[in-house]
Design an enzyme around this catalytic site. Sequence first.
Site, PDB file in Angstrom:
ATOM      1  N   HIS A 252     -10.355   6.438  -5.796  1.00 22.42           N
ATOM      2  CA  HIS A 252      -9.796   7.255  -4.711  1.00 22.42           C
ATOM      3  C   HIS A 252     -10.877   7.745  -3.754  1.00 22.42           C
ATOM      4  O   HIS A 252     -10.593   8.040  -2.598  1.00 22.42           O
ATOM      5  CB  HIS A 252      -9.013   8.440  -5.274  1.00 22.42           C
ATOM      6  CG  HIS A 252      -7.660   8.063  -5.785  1.00 22.42           C
ATOM      7  ND1 HIS A 252      -6.786   7.273  -5.064  1.00 22.42           N
ATOM      8  CD2 HIS A 252      -7.009   8.350  -6.944  1.00 22.42           C
ATOM      9  CE1 HIS A 252      -5.675   7.089  -5.759  1.00 22.42           C
ATOM     10  NE2 HIS A 252      -5.787   7.729  -6.906  1.00 22.42           N
ATOM     11  N   GLN A 339       2.675   6.932   5.687  1.00 23.41           N
ATOM     12  CA  GLN A 339       2.985   8.185   6.375  1.00 23.41           C
ATOM     13  C   GLN A 339       3.967   9.077   5.628  1.00 23.41           C
ATOM     14  O   GLN A 339       3.903  10.292   5.742  1.00 23.41           O
ATOM     15  CB  GLN A 339       3.513   7.894   7.788  1.00 23.41           C
ATOM     16  CG  GLN A 339       2.446   7.366   8.720  1.00 23.41           C
ATOM     17  CD  GLN A 339       3.005   7.033  10.095  1.00 23.41           C
ATOM     18  OE1 GLN A 339       3.861   7.728  10.632  1.00 23.41           O
ATOM     19  NE2 GLN A 339       2.536   5.952  10.676  1.00 23.41           N
TER      20      GLN A 339
END
Length: 667
Positions: A252, A339
């Site tokens: 990440h 999104q």
Amino acid sequence: MYPNLLKPLDLGFTQLRNRVLMGSMHTGLEEHKEGLHKLAAFYEERAKGGVGLIVTGGFAPNLRGRLAPFAAEFSKPKHAKAHKVVTEAVHKHGGKIALQILHAGRYGYHPFSQSASKIKSPISPFAPSEMSSRQIWKTIDAYANSASLAQEAGYDGVEIMGSEGYFINQFICKRTNVRYDEWGGSYENRIRLPLEIVKAVRAAVGKEFIIIFRLSMLDLVEQGSTFEEVVQLGQALEQAGVTIINTGIGWHEAKVPTIATQVPRGAFTWVTEKIRPYLNVPVITTNRINTPEEAERILSSGHADMVSMARPFLADPNFIAKAEQGKSQLINTCIGCNQACLDNAFKGKRATCLVNPQACYETDLIVKKAVNSKTIAVVGAGPAGLACATMLAEKGHSVDLFEKSDRIGGQFRLAMQIPGKEEFRETIRYFANRIEETGVKLHLDTEATADLLREYDEVVMASGVQPRMPKLEGIDNQDKVIDYQTLIRDKTPVGDNVAIMGAGGIGVDVASMITEPHGQTLDDWLHEWGIDKTIEHPGGLFPFPEEVTDTNVWVMQRKEGRVGKGPGKTTGWIHKKTLEKRGVHLLGGVTYNKIDDQGLHITVKGEEQLIPADKVVICAGQESVKPFEDQWQSFGEKLHVIGGADYAGELDAVRAIRQGVELAAKL
């Protein structure tokens, strides 16, 4: 149609109905008050749609392994009992489901996090405590306990999360493991934890239970694993008792994009292909696989035994069923935008999907057949209008869709021309086929008037946005000034020096488009991001030169602070890094003075400057398009305004499509 994709996979003690794994996604429902019932409905839709094996979002095996203070845990008999609603919903449709066991390690967003060493992660606020050997053994027991409870809950297997920089990965790599005991130092010691976990889990669940291990095959961080080390661990995991090995790509904290829409399709399947010959158990490949055609190509090329797709099942729960029926043109394709899914998850909100707002809202946003059919006019065939019109027609209403241009798509038609956003074309393709399938009557090159619309029972105004032109001396200089919409649509030449006024999402997109190298291949893209395909360098990274474009580009904004990120919590950094690598000048705190034949005159920190621009591109926001607004009041309650026509702020397709579907559900 898709012989490799739809072929069953025999695991000996059980069979998967096809070669598709629905990859793990954290939805936020894991922690929701009524989350398990909502999760059951979410997974049930995907099982009904034909996916071979589902993996849940991550559940911690103990308290200190949680992602956040109140994040999901799976460690007690009450958890097993509560999860039966999920497994029963999936089994009802012949599906299979595995629980992902995920220990956050130093990624835990709380002060009780633990890891191999006391080294703080760059993406969480707390340094973890270094675990004692006793704590490590207790954690291994916690994994076994969690797996045993998963079996009791009716799960068909577990996935042990050993990649993406989480707890197990933190023991494997020198980057995060500086121990000198039996759990650190040599590679053999550093991989002891994953092997002991798998052995303990296999002992707890017996032979006839799926154990998937998510193996980090390409860390994409410094001091990560090499190819030889990944193979060594993969082979040892086989001996320890795993059923399937899944591919993990990147931590990440990696500074390389791995799943955003800018990443080419199937960009990392070569990693799985490289490692697969060294393993005997089935191997799954992953990342940016979003069509049955792409999945079939990967499988038929021998890159993997299965493909993992996560977000594509947010976009369309019936992905497999449509592929089986030869209706792939009707698949609502994931565009990799992040999104509404990952951006929401990282903000602690419920995940959903930009192109499918019903994802994770199966029990909330329900669309039923209309009792009384109405005549409904929808004005504008952008994302909001398309979503609303097709859903209304599916409900049984008679729908006319009016679009003043010669094609559908609205702002998506501009977006798909931006390099790295070509996927937006898929959404337009999907809606074009939906129009035909649902019977919407489409009227192109037609400007809707008040008189034309009065005869309808309901009128939906989805007329979109247009560029906002700021008041500035010289803004009318047509040789020098162009708005973003005209530039993208007409591909207007911009010269060697370009000034972009506005550093929001559109300004960033325009800068990316202007500086994009021509004819970029996958290998070019991998090189641009410094990825070593041999995986000889630790983490699969090598130093690489910054790429500088031939065009001088300035991206400017009025407000102080960081420039060039654009919107998107999980993708903004990618845009900024791309622009920086291409030598784009990023200026904040700018006052625009005037535009003349010399270029754009600005003031920054009290100093006047001249940007010698051949073209000044205006990306200063949008304003709503509201045709015959003076007559809107006369339509009364039968007029409904959605999308950009409702609010023209930063372009927000998530809101636009959701408004369209929610309105259709009500009418």
